[in-house]
Design a protein around this motif. Structure first.
Motif, PDB file in Angstrom:
ATOM      1  N   UNK A   1       0.833  -1.211   0.000  1.00 38.11           N
ATOM      2  CA  UNK A   1       0.000   0.000   0.000  1.00 38.11           C
ATOM      3  C   UNK A   1       0.863   1.255   0.000  1.00 38.11           C
ATOM      4  N   UNK A   2       1.918   1.257   0.791  1.00 37.45           N
ATOM      5  CA  UNK A   2       2.797   2.423   0.836  1.00 37.45           C
ATOM      6  C   UNK A   2       3.398   2.732  -0.530  1.00 37.45           C
ATOM      7  N   UNK A   3       3.794   1.689  -1.257  1.00 43.69           N
ATOM      8  CA  UNK A   3       4.385   1.900  -2.580  1.00 43.69           C
ATOM      9  C   UNK A   3       3.384   2.546  -3.529  1.00 43.69           C
ATOM     10  N   UNK A   4       2.130   2.091  -3.482  1.00 41.42           N
ATOM     11  CA  UNK A   4       1.090   2.657  -4.343  1.00 41.42           C
ATOM     12  C   UNK A   4       0.812   4.107  -3.958  1.00 41.42           C
ATOM     13  N   UNK A   5       0.659   4.351  -2.657  1.00 44.16           N
ATOM     14  CA  UNK A   5       0.360   5.709  -2.168  1.00 44.16           C
ATOM     15  C   UNK A   5       1.479   6.674  -2.541  1.00 44.16           C
ATOM     16  N   UNK A   6       2.716   6.255  -2.343  1.00 52.44           N
ATOM     17  CA  UNK A   6       3.850   7.137  -2.643  1.00 52.44           C
ATOM     18  C   UNK A   6       3.906   7.495  -4.121  1.00 52.44           C
ATOM     19  N   UNK A   7       3.677   6.531  -4.974  1.00 54.77           N
ATOM     20  CA  UNK A   7       3.693   6.804  -6.414  1.00 54.77           C
ATOM     21  C   UNK A   7       2.553   7.738  -6.807  1.00 54.77           C
ATOM     22  N   UNK A   8       1.373   7.445  -6.295  1.00 58.28           N
ATOM     23  CA  UNK A   8       0.224   8.274  -6.670  1.00 58.28           C
ATOM     24  C   UNK A   8       0.356   9.695  -6.123  1.00 58.28           C
ATOM     25  N   UNK A   9       1.036   9.834  -4.977  1.00 56.84           N
ATOM     26  CA  UNK A   9       1.181  11.167  -4.389  1.00 56.84           C
ATOM     27  C   UNK A   9       2.083  12.074  -5.211  1.00 56.84           C
ATOM     28  N   UNK A  10       2.917  11.486  -6.079  1.00 53.90           N
ATOM     29  CA  UNK A  10       3.767  12.301  -6.953  1.00 53.90           C
ATOM     30  C   UNK A  10       3.283  12.251  -8.401  1.00 53.90           C
ATOM     31  N   UNK A  11       2.038  11.827  -8.577  1.00 57.97           N
ATOM     32  CA  UNK A  11       1.417  11.887  -9.895  1.00 57.97           C
ATOM     33  C   UNK A  11       1.644  10.697 -10.797  1.00 57.97           C
ATOM     34  N   UNK A  12       2.130   9.574 -10.249  1.00 55.23           N
ATOM     35  CA  UNK A  12       2.356   8.367 -11.053  1.00 55.23           C
ATOM     36  C   UNK A  12       1.208   7.385 -10.830  1.00 55.23           C
ATOM     37  N   UNK A  13       0.584   6.943 -11.900  1.00 59.44           N
ATOM     38  CA  UNK A  13      -0.541   6.020 -11.792  1.00 59.44           C
ATOM     39  C   UNK A  13      -0.062   4.577 -11.878  1.00 59.44           C
ATOM     40  N   UNK A  14      -0.462   3.761 -10.927  1.00 61.32           N
ATOM     41  CA  UNK A  14      -0.086   2.347 -10.900  1.00 61.32           C
ATOM     42  C   UNK A  14      -1.093   1.540 -11.713  1.00 61.32           C
ATOM     43  N   UNK A  15      -0.586   0.763 -12.651  1.00 59.07           N
ATOM     44  CA  UNK A  15      -1.459  -0.082 -13.473  1.00 59.07           C
ATOM     45  C   UNK A  15      -1.872  -1.333 -12.720  1.00 59.07           C
ATOM     46  N   UNK A  16      -0.894  -2.002 -12.090  1.00 58.84           N
ATOM     47  CA  UNK A  16      -1.222  -3.301 -11.486  1.00 58.84           C
ATOM     48  C   UNK A  16      -0.227  -3.705 -10.420  1.00 58.84           C
ATOM     49  N   UNK A  17      -0.705  -4.530  -9.546  1.00 59.20           N
ATOM     50  CA  UNK A  17       0.107  -5.310  -8.617  1.00 59.20           C
ATOM     51  C   UNK A  17       0.172  -6.722  -9.179  1.00 59.20           C
ATOM     52  N   UNK A  18       1.335  -7.339  -9.174  1.00 58.42           N
ATOM     53  CA  UNK A  18       1.448  -8.725  -9.623  1.00 58.42           C
ATOM     54  C   UNK A  18       2.131  -9.554  -8.546  1.00 58.42           C
ATOM     55  N   UNK A  19       1.546 -10.691  -8.236  1.00 60.98           N
ATOM     56  CA  UNK A  19       2.149 -11.588  -7.249  1.00 60.98           C
ATOM     57  C   UNK A  19       1.682 -13.020  -7.466  1.00 60.98           C
ATOM     58  N   UNK A  20       2.445 -13.936  -6.895  1.00 55.67           N
ATOM     59  CA  UNK A  20       2.077 -15.353  -6.884  1.00 55.67           C
ATOM     60  C   UNK A  20       1.345 -15.652  -5.569  1.00 55.67           C
ATOM     61  N   UNK A  21       0.242 -16.395  -5.610  1.00 55.67           N
ATOM     62  CA  UNK A  21      -0.444 -16.751  -4.362  1.00 55.67           C
ATOM     63  C   UNK A  21       0.456 -17.545  -3.418  1.00 55.67           C
ATOM     64  N   UNK A  22       1.351 -18.324  -3.977  1.00 54.01           N
ATOM     65  CA  UNK A  22       2.460 -18.955  -3.250  1.00 54.01           C
ATOM     66  C   UNK A  22       3.685 -18.764  -4.136  1.00 54.01           C
ATOM     67  N   UNK A  23       4.758 -18.252  -3.582  1.00 48.83           N
ATOM     68  CA  UNK A  23       5.960 -18.086  -4.397  1.00 48.83           C
ATOM     69  C   UNK A  23       6.599 -19.449  -4.638  1.00 48.83           C
ATOM     70  N   UNK A  24       6.657 -19.848  -5.909  1.00 49.65           N
ATOM     71  CA  UNK A  24       7.240 -21.139  -6.249  1.00 49.65           C
ATOM     72  C   UNK A  24       8.750 -21.090  -6.330  1.00 49.65           C
ATOM     73  N   UNK A  25       9.265 -20.341  -7.308  1.00 47.09           N
ATOM     74  CA  UNK A  25      10.713 -20.263  -7.481  1.00 47.09           C
ATOM     75  C   UNK A  25      11.376 -19.478  -6.357  1.00 47.09           C
ATOM     76  N   UNK A  26      10.588 -18.761  -5.571  1.00 42.64           N
ATOM     77  CA  UNK A  26      11.127 -18.046  -4.419  1.00 42.64           C
ATOM     78  C   UNK A  26      11.419 -18.965  -3.249  1.00 42.64           C
ATOM     79  N   UNK A  27      11.062 -20.250  -3.377  1.00 43.74           N
ATOM     80  CA  UNK A  27      11.369 -21.209  -2.319  1.00 43.74           C
ATOM     81  C   UNK A  27      10.141 -21.818  -1.659  1.00 43.74           C
ATOM     82  N   UNK A  28       9.005 -21.867  -2.373  1.00 46.83           N
ATOM     83  CA  UNK A  28       7.731 -22.385  -1.842  1.00 46.83           C
ATOM     84  C   UNK A  28       7.356 -21.582  -0.588  1.00 46.83           C
ATOM     85  N   UNK A  29       7.098 -20.305  -0.790  1.00 45.29           N
ATOM     86  CA  UNK A  29       6.775 -19.381   0.289  1.00 45.29           C
ATOM     87  C   UNK A  29       5.263 -19.146   0.333  1.00 45.29           C
ATOM     88  N   UNK A  30       4.633 -19.563   1.425  1.00 47.54           N
ATOM     89  CA  UNK A  30       3.206 -19.320   1.632  1.00 47.54           C
ATOM     90  C   UNK A  30       3.062 -18.020   2.405  1.00 47.54           C
TER      91      UNK A  30
END
Length: 450
Positions: free
Chosen positions: A213-242
């Motif tokens: 949320x902070x990343x989105x707020x900070x960008x929008x506060x300086x006039x940058x529009x965020x298109x999307x957040x992207x994430x894995x529901x469980x990180x696979x290649x990151x080491x099976x992170x739930x």
């Protein structure tokens, strides 16, 4: 002047076709294939590939040649292995699934490729089925050939639908290696040699919704529009992170609050791998774009893609349907037949429930092993048949995989955390094979401790 050797090329092509069509290779065939494979990889693939294989295999020239239905495959010498690597998740329905391959063979005999601008009925049926089996109102499908293509399509679609240019991704994420997808992954080893990537990307800690949320707020506060957040529901290649409970729901709320699209990459987690048909569904959320792949091809055809909610199909897309993604082979009849057959097989056999039950059995046995050898097996984590074994360091993990390989069980490290060995067998793995794998894991740990 370019010099070619067409005569030699023709001779080799005919000989290799003969190998493919043979029921049984002779010893001379095996010796020739191994010798020529080594030369071919060093000269025509990459001279670093065989040394790379030596890291986790006692045989760098190990060559997969045949498969037996289920969890087994064989090398060119006929040695049989239990597959716990699972093609990074593609073999959920097992190796050489005869039910799925029967449908693909039938389509191969009817018409194997399509003529692009004509209506492809199978693509229509496949897309309709995906709309029926995915959460919420996900509806519009773009089929692609590989996961990185799907990520590229998701990047373009979210930009088009929201008007935003920025993306928020997570540290240790993996979404593919093409230029756009590479910008989103959270690993310096893959990104650094090719920077600058897409510049409008920020990475935050996975599992921390407040940082998101902070990343989105900070960008929008300086006039940058965020298109999307992207994430894995469980990180696979990151080491099976739930992630922590409620994380995905909180991110969904944040995206709704700030008008940001939510992209969930279910290429590895989808179709039942975690014990639910979709991990997003199990978490009680509907993303704006869902990436699918790996298991959807039934282990016999490359098939990935994205499915999006109706609001993302803008007027610009209606006017130009090719705008987001139109790969030459995307939606081809063979891939679509495999996808349709895979969906039928997964639903008819209740693969998510099967995975849930076998995963619980597997994890129980693995946790018992971990308690016996906590200094070597630091942690067991995962859900369903998406399991990670955490070793003390990279070198021990490599030796562990070699020990497993020497005992005829195939596994490998996750790409972004090389201290984690993955266990991702097919849903049809027998309880006898699960017991055997656990026995081999314990033997391998004991060998390392000596």
């Amino acid at each position: 002047m370019t010099v070619t050797n067409k005569e030699l090329g023709l001779e080799i092509a005919k000989r290799v076709e003969g190998y493919i069509q043979k029921d049984q290779l002779s010893q001379e065939d095996v010796d020739t294939i191994l010798k020529e494979s080594e030369a071919n990889y060093n000269e025509n693939v990459n001279p670093g590939w065989l040394p790379y294989r030596e890291i986790m295999s006692t045989d760098p020239m190990f060559s997969e040649w045949s498969q037996r239905e289920g969890e087994f495959f064989s090398d060119v010498k006929g040695t049989e292995f239990i597959d716990c690597l699972g093609g990074f998740g593609i073999f959920l329905a097992g190796h050489k699934n005869t039910e799925i391959m029967k449908t693909v063979h039938a389509q191969l005999d009817r018409y194997p490729q399509h003529s692009q601008d004509l209506v492809n009925p199978l693509q229509g049926y496949f897309s309709h089925l995906m709309g029926l089996i995915t959460p919420g109102d996900l509806q519009a499908v773009w089929p692609t050939n590989g996961g990185t293509e799907a990520t590229e399509a998701a990047i373009k679609l979210s930009k088009l639908a929201t008007g935003g240019k920025w993306f928020i991704s997570t540290v240790n994420a993996y979404h593919g290696l093409s230029t756009g997808a590479l910008s989103l992954i959270g690993n310096a080893d893959y990104r650094s040699p090719f920077t600058p990537n897409i510049q409008q990307v920020q990475h935050v800690k996975y599992g921390d919704a407040e940082q998101m949320e902070n990343a989105i707020v900070n960008l929008q506060s300086v006039g940058e529009k965020v298109a999307a957040v992207i994430l894995e529901p469980i990180q696979g290649e990151g080491g099976i992170i739930i992630p922590p409970a409620g994380y995905l729901k909180k991110v969904r709320e944040i995206c709704d609050k700030y008008g940001v699209a939510m992209i969930c990459d279910e290429i590895q987690t989808g179709l039942g791998r975690t014990g639910a048909l979709w991990r997003t569904e199990a978490e009680g959320i509907v993303p704006d774009i869902l990436l699918f792949g790996k298991a959807i091809g039934g282990g016999c055809m490359p098939l990935t893609g994205i499915i999006a909610r109706p609001w993302m199909v803008t007027e610009a897309l209606v006017e130009n349907p090719t705008l987001v993604s139109m790969p030459t082979f995307g939606g081809n009849p063979l891939a679509m037949s495999a996808g349709i057959a895979s969906i039928r097989y997964i639903l008819e056999n209740d693969i998510p429930q099967l995975v849930k039950e076998k995963g619980e059995y597997f994890l129980k046995k693995l946790n018992e092993i971990q308690k016996k050898y906590p200094e070597m097996l630091k942690e067991v984590r995962g859900t369903g048949l998406m399991i990670g074994l955490v070793l003390p360091d990279m070198d021990i993990m490599h030796d562990f995989c070699k020990e497993m390989f020497s005992r005829k069980v195939m596994t490998s490290a996750t790409m972004n955390d090389v201290t984690v060995a993955r266990i991702e067998p097919c849903a049809s793995i027998s309880y006898e094979s699960i017991d055997k794998v656990c026995e081999v894991i314990e033997e391998s740990i004991q060998a390392l401790m000596k």
